[in-house]
Design a protein around this motif. Structure first.
Motif, PDB file in Angstrom:
ATOM      1  N   ARG A 110     -31.119  -4.597 -13.424  1.00 54.80           N
ATOM      2  CA  ARG A 110     -32.196  -5.173 -14.240  1.00 54.80           C
ATOM      3  C   ARG A 110     -32.794  -6.321 -13.453  1.00 54.80           C
ATOM      4  NH1 ARG A 110     -28.971  -8.476 -19.045  1.00 54.80           N
ATOM      5  NH2 ARG A 110     -28.041 -10.065 -17.683  1.00 54.80           N
ATOM      6  N   VAL A 111     -33.904  -6.840 -13.929  1.00 57.13           N
ATOM      7  CA  VAL A 111     -34.537  -7.952 -13.243  1.00 57.13           C
ATOM      8  C   VAL A 111     -34.641  -9.156 -14.182  1.00 57.13           C
ATOM      9  CG1 VAL A 111     -36.960  -7.398 -13.770  1.00 57.13           C
ATOM     10  CG2 VAL A 111     -36.399  -8.578 -11.664  1.00 57.13           C
ATOM     11  N   ARG A 112     -34.392 -10.313 -13.607  1.00 56.43           N
ATOM     12  CA  ARG A 112     -34.592 -11.605 -14.271  1.00 56.43           C
ATOM     13  C   ARG A 112     -35.812 -12.229 -13.597  1.00 56.43           C
ATOM     14  NH1 ARG A 112     -31.454 -14.477 -17.447  1.00 56.43           N
ATOM     15  NH2 ARG A 112     -29.682 -13.089 -17.027  1.00 56.43           N
ATOM     16  N   ALA A 113     -36.799 -12.647 -14.394  1.00 53.85           N
ATOM     17  CA  ALA A 113     -38.073 -13.098 -13.825  1.00 53.85           C
ATOM     18  C   ALA A 113     -38.442 -14.499 -14.294  1.00 53.85           C
ATOM     19  CB  ALA A 113     -39.183 -12.124 -14.212  1.00 53.85           C
ATOM     20  N   LYS A 114     -38.958 -15.282 -13.334  1.00 56.96           N
ATOM     21  CA  LYS A 114     -39.444 -16.634 -13.608  1.00 56.96           C
ATOM     22  C   LYS A 114     -40.815 -16.771 -12.952  1.00 56.96           C
ATOM     23  CE  LYS A 114     -38.373 -21.476 -12.629  1.00 56.96           C
ATOM     24  NZ  LYS A 114     -37.433 -22.388 -11.960  1.00 56.96           N
ATOM     25  N   LEU A 115     -41.772 -17.327 -13.669  1.00 56.94           N
ATOM     26  CA  LEU A 115     -43.108 -17.505 -13.117  1.00 56.94           C
ATOM     27  C   LEU A 115     -43.134 -18.771 -12.262  1.00 56.94           C
ATOM     28  CD1 LEU A 115     -45.959 -16.378 -12.974  1.00 56.94           C
ATOM     29  CD2 LEU A 115     -46.533 -17.747 -14.984  1.00 56.94           C
ATOM     30  N   LYS A 116     -43.283 -18.570 -10.967  1.00 55.52           N
ATOM     31  CA  LYS A 116     -43.255 -19.687 -10.015  1.00 55.52           C
ATOM     32  C   LYS A 116     -44.602 -20.408  -9.962  1.00 55.52           C
ATOM     33  CE  LYS A 116     -42.428 -20.523  -5.097  1.00 55.52           C
ATOM     34  NZ  LYS A 116     -42.072 -19.874  -3.823  1.00 55.52           N
ATOM     35  N   ALA A 117     -45.686 -19.625  -9.882  1.00 52.77           N
ATOM     36  CA  ALA A 117     -47.015 -20.236  -9.742  1.00 52.77           C
ATOM     37  C   ALA A 117     -48.093 -19.248 -10.175  1.00 52.77           C
ATOM     38  CB  ALA A 117     -47.259 -20.645  -8.293  1.00 52.77           C
ATOM     39  N   VAL A 118     -49.224 -19.822 -10.593  1.00 48.58           N
ATOM     40  CA  VAL A 118     -50.409 -19.042 -10.932  1.00 48.58           C
ATOM     41  C   VAL A 118     -51.613 -19.767 -10.344  1.00 48.58           C
ATOM     42  CG1 VAL A 118     -51.893 -18.222 -12.795  1.00 48.58           C
ATOM     43  CG2 VAL A 118     -49.448 -18.135 -13.068  1.00 48.58           C
ATOM     44  N   LYS A 119     -52.485 -19.003  -9.705  1.00 43.72           N
ATOM     45  CA  LYS A 119     -53.691 -19.591  -9.125  1.00 43.72           C
ATOM     46  C   LYS A 119     -54.887 -18.746  -9.512  1.00 43.72           C
ATOM     47  CE  LYS A 119     -51.208 -21.386  -5.162  1.00 43.72           C
ATOM     48  NZ  LYS A 119     -50.742 -21.054  -3.833  1.00 43.72           N
ATOM     49  N   ASN A 120     -56.008 -19.407  -9.739  1.00 45.19           N
ATOM     50  CA  ASN A 120     -57.267 -18.712  -9.993  1.00 45.19           C
ATOM     51  C   ASN A 120     -58.020 -18.661  -8.669  1.00 45.19           C
ATOM     52  OD1 ASN A 120     -59.814 -17.851 -10.677  1.00 45.19           O
ATOM     53  ND2 ASN A 120     -59.882 -19.017 -12.580  1.00 45.19           N
ATOM     54  N   LEU A 121     -58.158 -17.471  -8.117  1.00 46.79           N
ATOM     55  CA  LEU A 121     -58.859 -17.276  -6.856  1.00 46.79           C
ATOM     56  C   LEU A 121     -60.230 -16.668  -7.138  1.00 46.79           C
ATOM     57  CD1 LEU A 121     -55.908 -15.641  -4.852  1.00 46.79           C
ATOM     58  CD2 LEU A 121     -56.531 -18.066  -4.940  1.00 46.79           C
ATOM     59  N   ARG A 122     -61.184 -17.512  -7.493  1.00 40.30           N
ATOM     60  CA  ARG A 122     -62.551 -17.068  -7.801  1.00 40.30           C
ATOM     61  C   ARG A 122     -62.567 -15.918  -8.797  1.00 40.30           C
ATOM     62  NH1 ARG A 122     -62.145 -17.356  -2.469  1.00 40.30           N
ATOM     63  NH2 ARG A 122     -62.474 -15.136  -2.131  1.00 40.30           N
ATOM     64  N   GLY A 123     -61.814 -16.060  -9.880  1.00 43.16           N
ATOM     65  CA  GLY A 123     -61.814 -15.057 -10.939  1.00 43.16           C
ATOM     66  C   GLY A 123     -60.667 -14.062 -10.867  1.00 43.16           C
ATOM     67  N   THR A 124     -59.939 -14.055  -9.783  1.00 44.29           N
ATOM     68  CA  THR A 124     -58.755 -13.206  -9.658  1.00 44.29           C
ATOM     69  C   THR A 124     -57.525 -14.084  -9.828  1.00 44.29           C
ATOM     70  OG1 THR A 124     -59.868 -11.681  -8.158  1.00 44.29           O
ATOM     71  CG2 THR A 124     -57.456 -11.684  -8.120  1.00 44.29           C
ATOM     72  N   THR A 125     -56.599 -13.649 -10.649  1.00 46.67           N
ATOM     73  CA  THR A 125     -55.385 -14.414 -10.908  1.00 46.67           C
ATOM     74  C   THR A 125     -54.286 -13.970  -9.960  1.00 46.67           C
ATOM     75  OG1 THR A 125     -55.958 -14.682 -13.239  1.00 46.67           O
ATOM     76  CG2 THR A 125     -53.631 -14.956 -12.639  1.00 46.67           C
ATOM     77  N   LYS A 126     -53.765 -14.921  -9.206  1.00 46.01           N
ATOM     78  CA  LYS A 126     -52.636 -14.668  -8.311  1.00 46.01           C
ATOM     79  C   LYS A 126     -51.386 -15.225  -8.991  1.00 46.01           C
ATOM     80  CE  LYS A 126     -50.814 -15.890  -3.767  1.00 46.01           C
ATOM     81  NZ  LYS A 126     -51.028 -16.774  -2.591  1.00 46.01           N
ATOM     82  N   ALA A 127     -50.440 -14.322  -9.300  1.00 38.48           N
ATOM     83  CA  ALA A 127     -49.205 -14.715  -9.976  1.00 38.48           C
ATOM     84  C   ALA A 127     -48.031 -14.520  -9.024  1.00 38.48           C
ATOM     85  CB  ALA A 127     -49.001 -13.889 -11.239  1.00 38.48           C
ATOM     86  N   GLU A 128     -47.254 -15.582  -8.834  1.00 31.95           N
ATOM     87  CA  GLU A 128     -46.056 -15.518  -8.002  1.00 31.95           C
ATOM     88  C   GLU A 128     -44.847 -15.554  -8.934  1.00 31.95           C
ATOM     89  OE1 GLU A 128     -46.063 -18.504  -4.929  1.00 31.95           O
ATOM     90  OE2 GLU A 128     -48.217 -18.257  -4.625  1.00 31.95           O
TER      91      GLU A 128
END
Length: 154
Positions: A110-128
């Motif tokens: 299974r996977v355990r997930a934590k949201l490290k970072a989110v950035k708005n790149l000119r309308g595109t969301t980059k989720a780490e």
């Protein structure tokens, strides 16, 4: 734990630095391993030859390809978080990937997930997303990585 539902960049941004959850377990079967071997042309005996693995492998059984484990991460991520209103989702990258121990055939992961970072790149969301693939009954993870998705929210 119930799935987190995300409908926008702003909703996703609220979870930065937080654990998002844990997926259900899935079983990695020999059939899956064999199909992955066929798809990737990687038929190394440690993965596909159960009889040889019984006698020659230090694990006494076949093991999943590391990249097979990696390839199920998007599926497991989707069990943790439901992202709506994205007209396109792209697997953008993987950082700091470590394969920590093999996944034996018929193991549950299974996977355990934590949201490290989110950035708005000119309308595109980059989720780490920091992920740890856990193996049922083991303290050590199968893999740890930061996976990166791009979401094109409507």
């Amino acid at each position: 734990m119930s799935k987190i539902v995300i409908n926008s960049f702003e909703e996703l941004e609220q979870y930065v630095g937080k654990e998002l959850g844990v997926s259900d377990y899935i079983t990695i079967t020999q059939e899956q391993i064999n199909l992955f071997a066929d798809a990737t042309l990687d038929h190394q005996w440690i993965h596909v030859d159960a009889e040889r693995a019984k006698t020659e492998s230090p694990y006494k059984t076949t093991i999943a390809h590391g990249y097979l484990n990696l390839s199920v991460l998007p599926y497991l991520w989707n069990e943790v978080v439901e992202v709506n209103n994205s007209k396109l989702t792209v697997n953008y990258g993987i950082e700091n990937l470590r394969f920590n121990q093999p996944v034996l055939v018929n193991s549950e992961v299974r996977v355990r997930a934590k949201l490290k970072a989110v950035k708005n790149l000119r309308g595109t969301t980059k989720a780490e997303i920091e992920v740890a693939m856990e193996i049922n009954g083991n303290k050590k993870t199968a893999l740890d990585a930061t996976i990166i998705f791009l979401y094109h929210f409507i």
